[in-house]
Design a protein around this motif. Sequence first.
Motif, PDB file in Angstrom:
ATOM      1  N   VAL A  67       8.752  -0.432  -6.513  1.00  0.00           N
ATOM      2  CA  VAL A  67       8.951  -0.686  -5.083  1.00  0.00           C
ATOM      3  C   VAL A  67      10.436  -0.948  -4.868  1.00  0.00           C
ATOM      4  O   VAL A  67      11.051  -1.720  -5.618  1.00  0.00           O
ATOM      5  CB  VAL A  67       8.131  -1.914  -4.620  1.00  0.00           C
ATOM      6  N   VAL A  68      11.000  -0.277  -3.874  1.00  0.00           N
ATOM      7  CA  VAL A  68      12.424  -0.459  -3.570  1.00  0.00           C
ATOM      8  C   VAL A  68      12.621  -0.690  -2.074  1.00  0.00           C
ATOM      9  O   VAL A  68      11.767  -0.329  -1.263  1.00  0.00           O
ATOM     10  CB  VAL A  68      13.264   0.771  -4.007  1.00  0.00           C
TER      11      VAL A  68
ATOM     12  N   TYR B 101       7.791   7.652  -1.622  1.00  0.00           N
ATOM     13  CA  TYR B 101       6.626   7.457  -0.745  1.00  0.00           C
ATOM     14  C   TYR B 101       6.886   6.341   0.259  1.00  0.00           C
ATOM     15  O   TYR B 101       7.525   5.340  -0.060  1.00  0.00           O
ATOM     16  CB  TYR B 101       5.393   7.089  -1.581  1.00  0.00           C
ATOM     17  N   HIS B 102       6.335   6.512   1.455  1.00  0.00           N
ATOM     18  CA  HIS B 102       6.293   5.427   2.421  1.00  0.00           C
ATOM     19  C   HIS B 102       5.327   4.373   1.896  1.00  0.00           C
ATOM     20  O   HIS B 102       4.464   4.655   1.059  1.00  0.00           O
ATOM     21  CB  HIS B 102       5.739   5.926   3.766  1.00  0.00           C
ATOM     22  N   THR B 103       5.424   3.172   2.457  1.00  0.00           N
ATOM     23  CA  THR B 103       4.440   2.116   2.176  1.00  0.00           C
ATOM     24  C   THR B 103       4.015   1.516   3.514  1.00  0.00           C
ATOM     25  O   THR B 103       4.509   1.929   4.566  1.00  0.00           O
ATOM     26  CB  THR B 103       5.049   0.990   1.302  1.00  0.00           C
ATOM     27  N   ASP B 104       3.140   0.506   3.461  1.00  0.00           N
ATOM     28  CA  ASP B 104       2.729  -0.150   4.708  1.00  0.00           C
ATOM     29  C   ASP B 104       3.862  -1.015   5.267  1.00  0.00           C
ATOM     30  O   ASP B 104       3.777  -1.483   6.401  1.00  0.00           O
ATOM     31  CB  ASP B 104       1.447  -0.969   4.492  1.00  0.00           C
TER      32      ASP B 104
ATOM     33  N   ILE C  99       8.146   3.461  -2.248  1.00  0.00           N
ATOM     34  CA  ILE C  99       7.763   3.530  -3.661  1.00  0.00           C
ATOM     35  C   ILE C  99       8.449   4.743  -4.266  1.00  0.00           C
ATOM     36  O   ILE C  99       8.401   5.852  -3.710  1.00  0.00           O
ATOM     37  CB  ILE C  99       6.226   3.588  -3.809  1.00  0.00           C
ATOM     38  N   LEU C 100       9.129   4.515  -5.399  1.00  0.00           N
ATOM     39  CA  LEU C 100       9.756   5.619  -6.138  1.00  0.00           C
ATOM     40  C   LEU C 100       8.840   5.950  -7.303  1.00  0.00           C
ATOM     41  O   LEU C 100       8.512   5.068  -8.101  1.00  0.00           O
ATOM     42  CB  LEU C 100      11.103   5.189  -6.734  1.00  0.00           C
TER      43      LEU C 100
ATOM     44  N   GLU D 179       0.845  -1.202   0.000  1.00  0.00           N
ATOM     45  CA  GLU D 179       0.000   0.000   0.000  1.00  0.00           C
ATOM     46  C   GLU D 179       0.874   1.244   0.000  1.00  0.00           C
ATOM     47  O   GLU D 179       1.822   1.331   0.786  1.00  0.00           O
ATOM     48  CB  GLU D 179      -0.846  -0.027   1.271  1.00  0.00           C
ATOM     49  N   LYS D 180       0.531   2.199  -0.881  1.00  0.00           N
ATOM     50  CA  LYS D 180       1.298   3.447  -0.943  1.00  0.00           C
ATOM     51  C   LYS D 180       0.791   4.393   0.147  1.00  0.00           C
ATOM     52  O   LYS D 180      -0.413   4.562   0.294  1.00  0.00           O
ATOM     53  CB  LYS D 180       1.079   4.055  -2.332  1.00  0.00           C
ATOM     54  N   ARG D 181       1.706   4.953   0.914  1.00  0.00           N
ATOM     55  CA  ARG D 181       1.313   5.873   1.994  1.00  0.00           C
ATOM     56  C   ARG D 181       1.795   7.289   1.680  1.00  0.00           C
ATOM     57  O   ARG D 181       2.016   7.608   0.520  1.00  0.00           O
ATOM     58  CB  ARG D 181       1.887   5.369   3.319  1.00  0.00           C
ATOM     59  N   GLN D 182       2.035   8.101   2.711  1.00  0.00           N
ATOM     60  CA  GLN D 182       2.334   9.518   2.446  1.00  0.00           C
ATOM     61  C   GLN D 182       3.714   9.722   1.816  1.00  0.00           C
ATOM     62  O   GLN D 182       4.602   8.886   1.938  1.00  0.00           O
ATOM     63  CB  GLN D 182       2.195  10.360   3.727  1.00  0.00           C
TER      64      GLN D 182
END
Length: 237
Positions: A80-81, A16-19, A25-26, A2-5
Amino acid sequence: MEKRQQLYAGKAKSVYHTDDPQRMILHFRDDTSAFDGERMESLARKGMVNNKFNAFIMRKLEAAGIPTHFDGLFSDTECVVKKLEMIPVECVVRNIAAGSLVRRLGVEEGIELNPPTFELFLKNDAQHDPMINESLAESFGWATPEQLAEMKALTFKVNDVLKALFADGGLLLVDYKLEFGLFHGQIVLGDEFSPDGCRLWDANTRDKMDKDRFRQGLGGVIEAYEEVGRRIGVDFG
Ligand code: ADP
Ligand code: UDP
C-alpha cells in the motif's frame, strides 16, 4: 483496505485504486523488462522478492528521515502506498562508473566517482528516457527548481543511508535511479528501490548482483536478488 480496479499497468508493476482515494496498491509482477521494454521475460518469484526487498529499503529510508510513499505490505507481492502526483524525472546517482555513463563518455567501467555524480533523465519510454537538465525541466514544467533541489538533496541522502547498508553486506552500491512525486505538496520518494533499479556488485569479486544479470544474459537473476536481500537482512519468509 480494499483493492479496487486497476488504474495502470507499467512494465513490471500494476497500480490499483483502493477504497481510500489517497492510497494505491502496487502489485510487483514477475515481469522483467530491459531496453525500454524491448525485452520482456517472466522470472519466477521476482514479484515477491522485489516487493519484500522494496519494503525493507523503504522502512530503512523512513527511519533515516526520508519521506517515502510506502505505507505497508498488502500481500507477498503487493504493498500500500500514498497516491502521488508523479514527477516525470528520474534522478540517478553514481558512485562507480557503469551502464549508460560508460557508453556515453567512453570511460572505463568500475572507476570510482568522487564525488558521486547526479543526473536527470526524462521518464519517457518513446524517447528512450533522454538525459535532461534542470533548465529543461523548469522550461518544460516537469519540475520547479525548488522541487529539483529537494529531489537532489533526498537522492544524495538515500546514497548515504544505502551505501552504508549495502557495505555492511559486502556490497558496492554502484548507481541507482529514484522517482519522486508530490503528496499534499511535499516531495516524497515514490516507485520502488530494488535490484531492478540499481547496480550492486560484490565488494570482493565485483560480481554483478542486479538487473545487469538479466540485461547481459548472465543467468541467476532472482538468486542474486535473494542473496543481496539475505546479506542486508531482508526476510523473504
Ligand atoms: P514503468 O512506468 O517504468 O513501466 P512500473 O512497471 O514499475 O514502471 O510501473 C509503476 C508505475 O507506477 C510507474 O509509472 C510509477 O511512476 C508509478 N508509481 C509508483 N509509485 C507511485 C505512487 N506512489 N503514486 C503514483 N504513481 C506511482
Ligand atoms: N535505471 C532504471 N530505470 C531506467 C533507467 C535507469 O532503473 O529507466 C537505473 C539502472 O538500473 C541503473 C541506474 O538507473 O542502476 C543508471 O542507469 P544507466 O543510466 O546506466 O542506464 P542503463 O545502462 O541501465 O540503460
